[in-house]
Scaffold this motif. Structure first.
Motif, PDB file in Angstrom:
ATOM      1  N   ALA A  70       0.830  -1.208   0.000  1.00 43.98           N
ATOM      2  CA  ALA A  70       0.000   0.000   0.000  1.00 43.98           C
ATOM      3  C   ALA A  70       0.864   1.257   0.000  1.00 43.98           C
ATOM      4  N   PHE A  71       1.968   1.227   0.745  1.00 47.34           N
ATOM      5  CA  PHE A  71       2.860   2.390   0.788  1.00 47.34           C
ATOM      6  C   PHE A  71       3.455   2.656  -0.593  1.00 47.34           C
ATOM      7  N   GLY A  72       3.811   1.588  -1.299  1.00 47.82           N
ATOM      8  CA  GLY A  72       4.341   1.756  -2.650  1.00 47.82           C
ATOM      9  C   GLY A  72       3.338   2.383  -3.592  1.00 47.82           C
ATOM     10  N   LYS A  73       2.083   1.978  -3.472  1.00 45.91           N
ATOM     11  CA  LYS A  73       1.026   2.567  -4.303  1.00 45.91           C
ATOM     12  C   LYS A  73       0.869   4.059  -4.008  1.00 45.91           C
ATOM     13  N   GLY A  74       0.880   4.418  -2.711  1.00 47.91           N
ATOM     14  CA  GLY A  74       0.752   5.822  -2.335  1.00 47.91           C
ATOM     15  C   GLY A  74       1.939   6.647  -2.793  1.00 47.91           C
ATOM     16  N   ARG A  75       3.143   6.094  -2.667  1.00 47.27           N
ATOM     17  CA  ARG A  75       4.351   6.797  -3.101  1.00 47.27           C
ATOM     18  C   ARG A  75       4.318   7.024  -4.605  1.00 47.27           C
ATOM     19  N   LYS A  76       3.883   6.021  -5.341  1.00 54.07           N
ATOM     20  CA  LYS A  76       3.781   6.149  -6.788  1.00 54.07           C
ATOM     21  C   LYS A  76       2.772   7.231  -7.165  1.00 54.07           C
TER      22      LYS A  76
ATOM     23  N   GLU B  75       3.557  10.590  -9.274  1.00 46.90           N
ATOM     24  CA  GLU B  75       2.839  10.779 -10.531  1.00 46.90           C
ATOM     25  C   GLU B  75       2.189  12.149 -10.594  1.00 46.90           C
ATOM     26  N   SER B  76       1.587  12.582  -9.509  1.00 41.76           N
ATOM     27  CA  SER B  76       0.869  13.855  -9.529  1.00 41.76           C
ATOM     28  C   SER B  76       1.831  15.031  -9.628  1.00 41.76           C
ATOM     29  N   ARG B  77       3.070  14.841  -9.230  1.00 40.21           N
ATOM     30  CA  ARG B  77       4.046  15.921  -9.340  1.00 40.21           C
ATOM     31  C   ARG B  77       4.355  16.215 -10.800  1.00 40.21           C
TER      32      ARG B  77
ATOM     33  N   TYR C 157      -4.481  17.803 -11.286  1.00 45.16           N
ATOM     34  CA  TYR C 157      -4.830  17.259  -9.984  1.00 45.16           C
ATOM     35  C   TYR C 157      -6.292  16.878  -9.876  1.00 45.16           C
ATOM     36  N   ARG C 158      -7.139  17.515 -10.635  1.00 47.67           N
ATOM     37  CA  ARG C 158      -8.566  17.241 -10.493  1.00 47.67           C
ATOM     38  C   ARG C 158      -9.077  16.274 -11.540  1.00 47.67           C
ATOM     39  N   GLN C 159      -8.320  16.039 -12.587  1.00 42.01           N
ATOM     40  CA  GLN C 159      -8.797  15.188 -13.659  1.00 42.01           C
ATOM     41  C   GLN C 159      -8.064  13.865 -13.662  1.00 42.01           C
TER      42      GLN C 159
END
Length: 119
Positions: A95-101, A105-107, A112-114
């Motif tokens: 789960a931590f890896g998914k959150g880090r990814k 990615e968002s950077r 951010y909204r789409q």
């Protein structure tokens, strides 16, 4: 006239011309004063906008991480009785890896909204 974004090394853009009597004249078409730089930072929007984007990225990454953990937690419980307890370490790492990814990615993406749904 639209603002031209120049490198910090450029202080002024001037046009040289020779008048009919042979004298040289200059005309500044763009001049960068120190006061112009200060005007851009006075409103404080850049700090607020950067902070908002960072917080949004962080919250979206946490959301992704928690949702991923919940999915693998439920899957571990379906496989065997109290399986979540046996798999807690690998589930948290997954789960931590998914959150880090998601955070990284968002950077680079900037939208951010789409984003796609978290299925």
């Amino acid at each position: 006239m639209p603002k031209i974004k120049l490198d910090e090394a450029v202080k002024r853009i001037s046009i040289l011309s020779i008048a009919s009597d042979g004298k040289l004249s200059t005309r500044d078409i763009c001049s960068l004063d120190d006061d112009d730089k200060d005007d851009e930072d006075d409103d404080g929007k850049s700090f607020v906008e950067k902070s908002e984007r960072f917080v949004r990225r962080l919250v979206e990454a946490q959301h992704t991480m928690l949702e991923a953990y919940l999915n693998v937690h439920n899957r571990s419980n379906r496989d065997q009785n109290n399986g979540w307890l046996l798999d807690v370490g690998s589930n948290v790492v997954h789960a931590f890896g998914k959150g880090r990814k998601r955070f990284s990615e968002s950077r680079t993406d900037g939208s951010y909204r789409q984003r796609r749904s978290y299925d």
